[in-house]
Design an enzyme around this catalytic site. Structure first.
Site, PDB file in Angstrom:
ATOM      1  N   LYS A   6       0.853  -1.288   0.179  1.00  0.00           N
ATOM      2  CA  LYS A   6       0.051  -0.105   0.039  1.00  0.00           C
ATOM      3  C   LYS A   6       0.678   1.236   0.026  1.00  0.00           C
ATOM      4  O   LYS A   6       1.564   1.616   0.941  1.00  0.00           O
ATOM      5  CB  LYS A   6      -0.929   0.027   1.320  1.00  0.00           C
ATOM      6  CG  LYS A   6      -2.193   0.687   1.124  1.00  0.00           C
ATOM      7  CD  LYS A   6      -2.137   2.147   0.801  1.00  0.00           C
ATOM      8  CE  LYS A   6      -1.820   2.955   1.994  1.00  0.00           C
ATOM      9  NZ  LYS A   6      -1.832   4.499   1.717  1.00  0.00           N
ATOM     10  N   GLU A  21       8.202   1.408  11.937  1.00  0.00           N
ATOM     11  CA  GLU A  21       9.467   2.283  11.853  1.00  0.00           C
ATOM     12  C   GLU A  21       8.611   3.679  12.063  1.00  0.00           C
ATOM     13  O   GLU A  21       8.082   4.068  11.125  1.00  0.00           O
ATOM     14  CB  GLU A  21      10.075   2.238  10.867  1.00  0.00           C
ATOM     15  CG  GLU A  21      11.612   2.947  10.810  1.00  0.00           C
ATOM     16  CD  GLU A  21      11.690   4.186  10.154  1.00  0.00           C
ATOM     17  OE1 GLU A  21      11.074   5.447  10.510  1.00  0.00           O
ATOM     18  OE2 GLU A  21      11.988   4.203   8.805  1.00  0.00           O
ATOM     19  N   CYS A  49      12.521  10.939   8.966  1.00  0.00           N
ATOM     20  CA  CYS A  49      12.082  10.378  10.363  1.00  0.00           C
ATOM     21  C   CYS A  49      13.394  10.335  11.222  1.00  0.00           C
ATOM     22  O   CYS A  49      13.356  10.683  12.423  1.00  0.00           O
ATOM     23  CB  CYS A  49      11.492   9.029  10.345  1.00  0.00           C
ATOM     24  SG  CYS A  49      12.702   7.967   9.279  1.00  0.00           S
ATOM     25  N   GLU A 104       7.871  15.902  16.740  1.00  0.00           N
ATOM     26  CA  GLU A 104       8.391  15.854  15.418  1.00  0.00           C
ATOM     27  C   GLU A 104       7.661  16.809  14.500  1.00  0.00           C
ATOM     28  O   GLU A 104       6.629  16.830  14.278  1.00  0.00           O
ATOM     29  CB  GLU A 104       8.209  14.181  14.795  1.00  0.00           C
ATOM     30  CG  GLU A 104       8.969  14.191  13.702  1.00  0.00           C
ATOM     31  CD  GLU A 104       8.817  12.679  12.932  1.00  0.00           C
ATOM     32  OE1 GLU A 104       9.784  12.277  12.519  1.00  0.00           O
ATOM     33  OE2 GLU A 104       7.621  12.225  13.202  1.00  0.00           O
TER      34      GLU A 104
END
Length: 469
Positions: free
Chosen positions: A170, A245, A279, A377
């Site tokens: 996906k 992750e 990230c 973040e």
């Protein structure tokens, strides 16, 4: 205009069960660049059934057969590498040199690494009276993000193929083009029907359907913490393996020595790479408090030197991926200002001369580790600088985070830098640079679980069986 309205299921390009299209927006122009189809639960059911049928055969394939397939994919990938890069430029606005360079190099590197590991990997090992077998886990749902499309997709697909798994990919709705081309590459390489399947669509629908599906044995997801938590909840009823992750707020510790100026400049410019949409980016720059005035000058100059503009031009930084992402970054910059952080570069709004496209100013704040912009973040070109008193204080500040994905230590004393790295509660730490496709990558704490890259990436897709006696 790209028109990708079919899915790849059971070895063929097929129309979605129910027609449902969505436009894809070019972040550099804010204009429609193409159309994709959005899948449904019915499409997921078809793809999972195909993968389950294929696993009966592919799960028993030999290492030689899987090597032949990966090498065929490698040959096709090399033919279309530039095309992949140009798709990444268009879908997420990465500058041409980056999109056709490091972005596609990462995909190629993970493919080559999977081939290297597979050649030597021991799927059986005798330990005393026990034969230990490592067998493919089965049907895998692979859910990938938009920020490094080839890296995040290839680091899942190729170890899974090498291990003998079948899968449903996906891809991200915001960056679907490169995944479509990759699916064509895999098809042209001769992947057996049903081994690899791909459905475009919304994560909230396709990702949830895969996570809940009884015939999916594993989910591998890269993305936000909130979505990762929901995937774990969705997967709980079927007790499937979930590899995550997730986010990061990585610290970059610059040691107090003669190399400080160059390390600060490099860390600042590095944070702006890929428009800060990484990230593991070193978004907290930890520097000696005694040299903070010097650091501020260096970091401001480095940020101001980052050129921003059309991805097709010769600029270091393009736009962020979407209007939503742009607005979220602007919100965090405003929070930083409201918190009283010292703004030394960048700030609100677009860079001068750019009135169209989701461009963000390379921004640098000086603040403390308790502020929102130092703890959450931001996922954009926003760096926070934090002073430390001594090395132990730097380690404590670095570890004072809910995240633990990446980390960086820079300094002339390599042994000191490595000792600092040993004390950081994070999954991957780069000491004075370096790069290794075989180094395991993954997070501590809320940055996820499991490891990808190299041999460790294989273990994500394997079950361990003991045959005793």
């Amino acid at each position: 205009m790209r028109n990708y309205t079919q899915f790849y299921i059971d070895g063929a390009w097929v129309d979605p069960t129910t027609p449902n299209t969505a436009e894809v927006i070019n972040p550099a122009t804010e204009e429609v660049s193409g159309t994709i189809s959005l899948g449904s639960i019915a499409d997921v059911d078809k793809a999972v059934a195909a993968a389950r049928r294929a696993f009966a055969t592919y799960g028993e394939s030999t290492v030689a057969e899987r090597l032949e397939l990966l090498e065929a994919i490698q040959a096709e990938y090399l033919k279309r590498e530039e095309e992949l890069g140009l798709a990444i430029l268009e879908e997420m606005g990465a500058p041409r040199a980056l999109a056709t360079g490091f972005h596609t190099l990462l995909g190629k590197g993970h493919l080559g690494t999977a081939i290297e590991v597979l050649r030597e990997f021991k799927f059986e090992e005798q330990r005393g009276p026990t034969l230990i077998r490592k067998e493919p886990i089965g049907v895998c749902g692979l859910i990938t993000p938009w920020n490094w499309p080839m890296n995040q997709t290839c680091v899942k697909i190729f170890p899974a193929l090498a291990a003998g798994c079948t899968m449903i990919l996906k891809p991200p709705q915001l960056a679907p083009y490169s995944a479509q081309i990759l699916a064509e590459i895999i098809h042209d390489a001769g992947v057996p029907a049903g081994v690899f399947n791909m459905i475009q669509g919304k994560g909230s629908e396709i990702g949830a359907a895969l996570s809940k599906h009884e015939d999916v044995d594993m989910i591998s997801f890269t993305g936000s913490e909130a979505v990762g938590v929901q995937i774990q909840k969705d997967a709980a009823d079927t007790v499937k393996r979930v590899g995550l992750e997730l986010g990061g707020k990585s610290a970059w510790i610059v040691l107090d020595d003669a190399s400080l100026a160059g390390n600060v400049a490099g860390a600042t410019a590095g944070m702006m790479g890929n428009s800060g949409q990484t990230c593991s980016a070193g978004s907290r720059l930890l520097v000696p408090s005694s040299r903070l005035d010097e650091v501020k000058k260096i970091a401001a100059e480095a940020a101001d030197g980052v050129t921003v503009g059309d991805p097709n031009g010769n600029f270091a930084m393009g736009p962020v991926v979407s209007k939503s992402q742009y607005n979220d970054i602007q919100r965090y910059i405003q929070i930083g200002l409201d918190e009283g952080a010292e703004l030394i570069a960048g700030g609100l709004g677009r860079p001068e001369g750019l009135d169209k496209g989701w461009y963000v100013k390379p921004t640098v704040f000086v603040t403390t580790n308790d502020k929102v912009i130092a703890r959450e973040e931001i996922f954009g070109p926003v760096l926070v600088i934090i002073g430390y008193d001594d090395v132990d204080d730097a380690i404590a500040i670095a570890n004072d985070s809910n995240f633990g994905l990446g980390g960086y230590v820079s300094g002339e004393d390599a042994e000191l830098a490595r000792n600092v790295a040993r004390k950081l509660r994070t999954g991957a730490i780069w000491v004075n640079g370096g790069f290794d496709f075989h180094a395991p990558f993954g997070g501590y704490k809320r940055s996820g679980n499991g490891r990808e890259w190299g041999e460790y990436g294989f273990h994500e897709y394997l079950e361990v069986k003991s045959i005793i006696g």
